[in-house]
Write an enzyme that holds these catalytic residues in place. Structure first.
Site, PDB file in Angstrom:
ATOM      1  N   ILE A 141      39.432  39.596  51.117  1.00  9.51           N
ATOM      2  CA  ILE A 141      38.593  38.925  50.134  1.00  9.51           C
ATOM      3  C   ILE A 141      37.445  38.258  50.890  1.00  9.51           C
ATOM      4  O   ILE A 141      37.664  37.492  51.817  1.00  9.51           O
ATOM      5  CB  ILE A 141      39.377  37.871  49.336  1.00  9.51           C
ATOM      6  CG1 ILE A 141      40.512  38.541  48.562  1.00  9.51           C
ATOM      7  CG2 ILE A 141      38.454  37.115  48.378  1.00  9.51           C
ATOM      8  CD1 ILE A 141      41.415  37.553  47.820  1.00  9.51           C
ATOM      9  N   CYS A 142      36.212  38.608  50.516  1.00  2.53           N
ATOM     10  CA  CYS A 142      35.018  38.029  51.119  1.00  2.53           C
ATOM     11  C   CYS A 142      35.006  38.303  52.626  1.00  2.53           C
ATOM     12  O   CYS A 142      35.208  39.434  53.051  1.00  2.53           O
ATOM     13  CB  CYS A 142      34.964  36.541  50.795  1.00  2.53           C
ATOM     14  SG  CYS A 142      33.379  35.758  51.171  1.00  2.53           S
ATOM     15  N   THR A 143      34.801  37.282  53.452  1.00  8.63           N
ATOM     16  CA  THR A 143      34.689  37.493  54.893  1.00  8.63           C
ATOM     17  C   THR A 143      36.033  37.689  55.573  1.00  8.63           C
ATOM     18  O   THR A 143      36.090  37.792  56.801  1.00  8.63           O
ATOM     19  CB  THR A 143      33.939  36.319  55.554  1.00  8.63           C
ATOM     20  OG1 THR A 143      34.591  35.089  55.212  1.00  8.63           O
ATOM     21  CG2 THR A 143      32.485  36.287  55.100  1.00  8.63           C
ATOM     22  N   GLY A 144      37.096  37.785  54.814  1.00  9.15           N
ATOM     23  CA  GLY A 144      38.363  38.240  55.382  1.00  9.15           C
ATOM     24  C   GLY A 144      38.224  39.637  55.958  1.00  9.15           C
ATOM     25  O   GLY A 144      39.032  40.073  56.790  1.00  9.15           O
TER      26      GLY A 144
END
Length: 368
Positions: A141-144
């Site tokens: 999720i996102c910058t994961g």
């Protein structure tokens, strides 16, 4: 609406589905819930950490049994994990939980250190990820996505991240095929999403991929979020909230949803807003992120999915009720969007409580 950025795994590929990943329990009475393990890293965003529990944790069978078990773990022994807010979260599981995961979710963190700066894992994080079994589904999720990329899981594959980080991400990981314009990318066993709320879209997409639209729509209703935003929709929409006193395309969309079974021309939608076709098309894309034609096809595909799951209507009748006209046309659109035929989709996801009178649900005009 086909998109290279949103490639749902086919129901004919059971090795990648939640159903196949859940072995039967020791008693043999029922499969255990699919285990989702969320990796909580220091500097995490509390909102994004809560998304998997909220979405997967609400997915139930018709008789109320959970379809997923959500576990949160840290790279360290159980204990507090710092967030980007003024509080920490107490995580009850250490990295050993990753070894039991069917799906691993990595939310965003603002303290990735060398992962974000150099594209390499810390020893602690590398040791934790080494516990993940081969074949486990991986989700960011996102910058994961930085974590998955630094671990080498995105090399040569399509992926996305938050639009504001996309340029840096691509420079740091040149082997990754970054698409900065989409909400999420489904590449089978590895899925990545854009920032924040796009994580909700991706988790709902996974529920829909695993268990069909009825389950995903019920989760969306309970969460009070839109049931479906296609992965290929733009991350950055020019006008998500219309300016005061500015005409919108909302009425045209509502008008079209009530007439999906009829031929709908672009000029007819524009007429609902008293706009020229050119102005309407531009305003529609600004507000929705896709063209009117793409949006209309997606709505028809979603209605087809609903009818295939919940009614006994013939394929020809479903095609007519969704506005595709012919079974061949519907087959082409479902193949392009979902990667499966209508018959294969129905075989995988049709619910057990289909009415004895199959036309009843269609006559009600329900829209998934």
């Amino acid at each position: 609406m086909a998109s290279s950025a949103a490639r749902p795994a086919s129901p004919d590929r059971p090795a990648e589905s939640a159903e196949s990943a859940r072995p039967a329990d020791p008693e043999g009475s029922a499969p255990r819930p699919h285990r989702v393990v969320v990796l909580a890293l220091d500097g995490l965003l509390p909102f994004e950490l809560g998304i998997p529990q909220r979405i997967f944790g609400r997915a139930r069978t018709p008789d109320g049994h959970p379809l997923y078990e959500v576990v949160t773990c840290s790279v360290r022994p159980p204990g507090p994990v710092d967030t980007d807010a003024d509080f920490a979260v107490l995580v009850a599981h250490g990295p050993e939980a990753l070894a039991e995961a069917d799906t691993v979710v990595v939310p965003a963190s603002y303290e990735l250190g060398p992962v974000h700066e150099e594209g390499v894992l810390t020893e602690e994080l590398a040791a934790a990820l080494a516990r993940v079994r081969p074949g486990t589904r991986l989700v960011s999720i996102c910058t994961g996505s930085y974590v998955l990329a630094a671990a080498g899981h995105l090399d040569g594959r399509p992926a996305t991240t938050h639009w504001a980080s996309a340029g840096h991400f691509q420079r740091l990981f040149p082997k990754v095929r970054v698409d900065a314009d989409v909400l999420f990318v489904d590449d089978g066993d590895v899925l990545t999403s854009a920032g924040v709320a796009a994580g909700i879209d991706l988790c709902l997409h996974i529920v829909r991929r695993d268990h069909g639209t009825a389950v995903a729509n019920e989760v969306a209703r309970r969460t009070v979020v839109p049931p479906h935003r296609d992965g290929g929709q733009a991350q950055f929409i020019e006008r998500p909230v219309p300016e005061p006193q500015l005409a919108t395309t909302t009425a045209a969309r509502a008008w079209a949803l009530g007439r999906l079974h009829e031929p709908i021309q672009l000029r007819d939608m524009a007429a609902q807003e008293s706009m020229s076709v050119r102005t309407f098309t531009r305003r529609f894309r600004q507000e929705v992120g896709v063209s009117p034609g793409q949006w209309l096809t997606l709505q028809r595909v979603e209605r087809a999915r609903h009818l295939l799951e919940s009614t006994g209507l013939s394929i020809d009748q479903v095609a007519r009720d969704c506005g595709f006209g012919t079974a061949q046309s519907m087959r082409q659109h479902l193949q392009a969007t979902l990667g499966v035929t209508p018959t294969a989709y129905r075989r995988t996801f049709r619910t057990a409580n289909v009415s004895a009178g199959p036309s009843a649900n269609a006559a009600a005009g329900t829209f998934a």
